[in-house]
Scaffold this active site. Structure first.
Site, PDB file in Angstrom:
ATOM      1  N   LYS A  83       1.684   6.497  25.746  1.00 40.95           N
ATOM      2  CA  LYS A  83       2.382   6.623  24.469  1.00 40.95           C
ATOM      3  C   LYS A  83       1.561   5.906  23.392  1.00 40.95           C
ATOM      4  CE  LYS A  83       7.161   6.435  22.846  1.00 40.95           C
ATOM      5  NZ  LYS A  83       8.534   5.996  23.141  1.00 40.95           N
TER       6      LYS A  83
ATOM      7  N   GLU B  99      24.831   8.584  29.311  1.00 40.48           N
ATOM      8  CA  GLU B  99      26.068   8.188  28.631  1.00 40.48           C
ATOM      9  C   GLU B  99      27.294   8.391  29.507  1.00 40.48           C
ATOM     10  OE1 GLU B  99      23.005   9.186  25.537  1.00 40.48           O
ATOM     11  OE2 GLU B  99      23.781  10.234  27.318  1.00 40.48           O
TER      12      GLU B  99
ATOM     13  N   ARG C 284      28.349  13.336  24.540  1.00 41.69           N
ATOM     14  CA  ARG C 284      27.879  13.767  25.854  1.00 41.69           C
ATOM     15  C   ARG C 284      28.743  13.202  26.980  1.00 41.69           C
ATOM     16  NH1 ARG C 284      21.375  13.710  25.975  1.00 41.69           N
ATOM     17  NH2 ARG C 284      21.847  15.499  27.259  1.00 41.69           N
TER      18      ARG C 284
END
Length: 640
Positions: free
Chosen positions: A285, A371, A399
């Site tokens: 990254k 979640e 969600r």
């Protein structure tokens, strides 16, 4: 003076068709130029930087090898798609990223045929790509589904649900696991690249297919045993046994920045009849930009910055951010209450849970992009006497709605929901807007729903939630900085279902919920200037309603206007239902509800978004004047 990077090769590429005309040996230069262009663009606009830098070579290789857009390329989440946008006909608009009228910061179907599936929430890519693959297979049309999913997104159960259902797609489905956190990757290098090329090669797969046919003639037991032996032998060497068990042919790990390793493997997979295939690619990254590589978060999300130094443009200070007020308040409360704990779903800094975790590391839990699990985990904690705070963005709590209903509300468990990013959120647009939480929570029995008008109210509500053990309770607050009010040292435990009068009047009553209170007060000033005496109430609670206050105001005022930063079905609907049930509108009372419009609003400056939504002070004034049929409604005051 134009200081943009020189990109002579990239200048010849507008679409992937142009890219495929290049020689393989030119792709290294193209990738370098693509990386420079992206850094310069994000330095201008701000946005997600590190994730896009990590997939520059991978993006180049995918579009070079596969036949996009016939092959449907689905980026999970989509925040890494800036290089993809540059290569797919949108380079001329790349410096409008996340701005009003500009490019979305995520993939978006309406933007380009190269964005076959819109995203911004994680872990949806494999399911979507599988859908594309099977649709083309059933219609006997060309086209694969290619999903690029990060190791973080693989922490969500939905990714595995999709993989478990993918076998029928065969070679139509390719999943590329972008492992940029080294969380599941064995070492990569020349040997692993060689092995990846070998096990994806037509020679190996041909021999494997021949051996399988011979083994079948030996009987089902022998064939099954040999197939498992080969699978596990490869798995021991390459590390892909788990994915093989889910029905995927595993290839990798390979260096996602080495085009000499990457392209032959992608070509082998493209030309193979084996599938579905999972290619394990290891990337860094922030790759290629030192400030990002050296940053703890790899410059995941950045403000505008100086490309040379990497220094981000800082805000001019001012009031604290709402999430930090929450995190610091909760940390102080936990100093004296050992039952308090905090759960976040991969957003510790975004929710302020990082502040809590610093003070109470053993009582802070980051469950990853999960979640659903986070909410039910909180329910279990609550059932055993803890005081859990599930700190989840409004848009992400959607969600876990079944868990909120089934595991929390039905059982009346005292889970505390700290709902960040309530209302409109600016540059992230409709995918991250907290538009629906009032509606989807206030409809539930047993649920208490609060909304903070400012940072002091947020602190009071955090304390109130901590002390509330009678069932689930939620409090919502916006993105960004507070209003600058002082946060009192001694916090107030709010009476459940009770609002407050902010200013008193006699003709017009504005019932505000949440952070539109400042606009409501401005509107009251303007109405007073027109001779219309105005009351402003901060209701604080969408559920239970302060029915005594509402009834009192409805019986003593000519016009009542509700104002909220939420979709239809929220506060206004509840107030109207109460008024109707109790005959409060029978005598000619004028009631108007102001809320977010029934559209998904695109990204823009937050003030402009609320202007477009019709929720700023002038809109409140016009609503009142129209209700009164006042002759100045909609007419701007003449300037002196």
């Amino acid at each position: 003076m134009n200081t943009r990077p020189k990109t002579p090769l990239l200048d010849t590429v507008d679409t992937p068709d142009d890219l495929r005309k290049l020689k393989k040996e030119q792709l290294r230069q193209l990738s370098d130029e693509l990386r420079e262009e992206m850094i310069d663009a994000v330095g201008t606009t701000g946005g997600h930087l590190g994730s896009g830098l990590g997939v520059v070579e991978l993006t180049t290789a995918i579009h070079y090898v596969f036949d996009t857009p016939t092959d449907k390329l689905v980026w999970d989440v989509g925040h890494q798609c800036y290089p993809h946008k540059i290569l797919t006909g949108r380079r001329d608009r790349i410096r409008t990223l996340r701005q009003g009228g500009g490019l979305s910061g995520f993939t978006k179907r309406a933007e380009s045929e190269y964005d076959p599936f819109g995203a911004a929430h994680s872990s949806t890519s494999i399911s979507a790509a599988l859908g594309f693959a099977m649709a083309n297979k059933m219609q006997n049309r060309p086209g694969r589904g290619i999903a690029v999913i990060g190791d973080g997104a693989m922490s969500a159960g939905m990714a595995y649900e999709a993989m478990n259902n993918a076998e029928q797609a065969g070679n139509r489905l390719v999943v590329i696991l972008n492992d940029n956190d080294m969380s599941i990757a064995p070492p990569v290098g020349g040997l692993s690249a060689y092995l990846a090329r070998m096990v994806s090669s037509s020679e190996y797969l041909g021999l494997r297919s021949m051996a399988s046919k011979i083994a079948r003639k030996m009987g089902r037991r022998v064939w099954g045993g040999l197939e498992k032996a080969e699978e596990y032998a490869r798995g021991m060497v390459t590390g892909g046994t788990m994915f093989e068990e889910l029905g995927f042919y595993y290839v990798g790990p390979i260096d996602g920045h080495n085009l000499d390793h990457l392209i032959p493997v992608l070509e082998n997979v493209r030309d193979s009849e084996q599938g579905p295939v999972l290619i394990h690619v290891v990337t860094t990254k922030g790759k290629g930009y030192a400030p990002a590589e050296n940053s703890a978060d790899k410059y995941h999300g950045v403000a505008k910055f100086d490309v040379v130094t990497g220094e981000q443009k800082k805000s001019s200070g001012g009031p604290p951010a709402y999430q930090n007020v929450f995190g610091e308040t909760l940390a102080k409360l936990a100093d004296t209450d050992p039952r308090i704990c905090a759960i976040t779903a991969a957003m510790p800094s975004g929710t302020g849970v990082d502040k809590f975790a610093k003070a109470h590391p053993d009582k802070a839990f980051d469950v990853g992009i999960a979640e659903q699990h986070g909410v039910t985990f909180a329910a279990g904690l609550a059932a055993e006497g803890m005081r859990p705070f599930a700190a989840i963005y409004s848009t992400f709590l959607q969600r876990a709605y079944d868990q909120v209903v089934h595991d929390v509300a039905i059982q009346n468990l005292p889970v505390r929901f700290a709902i960040d990013r309530a209302g409109l959120v600016g540059a992230d647009g409709c995918t991250h807007a907290g538009s629906f939480d009032i509606t989807y929570l206030a409809t539930l029995p047993n649920m208490v729903v609060m909304a903070a008008a400012d940072e002091a109210e947020l602190a009071h509500m955090t304390y109130t939630a901590a002390e509330y053990d009678d069932g689930p309770i939620a409090f919502r607050y916006p993105r960004g900085s507070g209003t600058g009010v002082e946060i009192p040292e001694k916090l107030e435990k709010l009476e459940i279902g009770k609002g407050r009068i902010v200013r008193e009047g006699s003709k017009v009553a504005i019932l505000s919920l949440g952070a539109r209170l400042e606009e409501a007060k401005k509107a009251a000033d303007q109405l007073e200037a027109k001779g219309l005496s105005t009351t402003v109430a901060d209701l604080r609670f969408a559920k239970p309603l302060d029915t005594a206050l509402i009834e009192k105001l409805m019986r003593s005022h000519e016009v009542v206007v509700t104002v909220e930063e939420g979709a239809i079905g929220g506060l206004g609907a509840h107030v109207l239902t109460y008024a109707s049930d109790n005959g409060l509108t029978d005598a000619g009372l004028k009631v108007r509800t102001m809320r977010l419009p029934d559209v998904f609003q695109d990204q823009d400056d937050p003030a402009k978004q609320y202007d477009e939504a019709g929720l700023n002070a002038p809109h409140i004034v016009d609503t009142v004047l129209n209700a009164l049929r006042h002759n100045s409604a909609g007419v701007e005051e003449a300037r002196a």
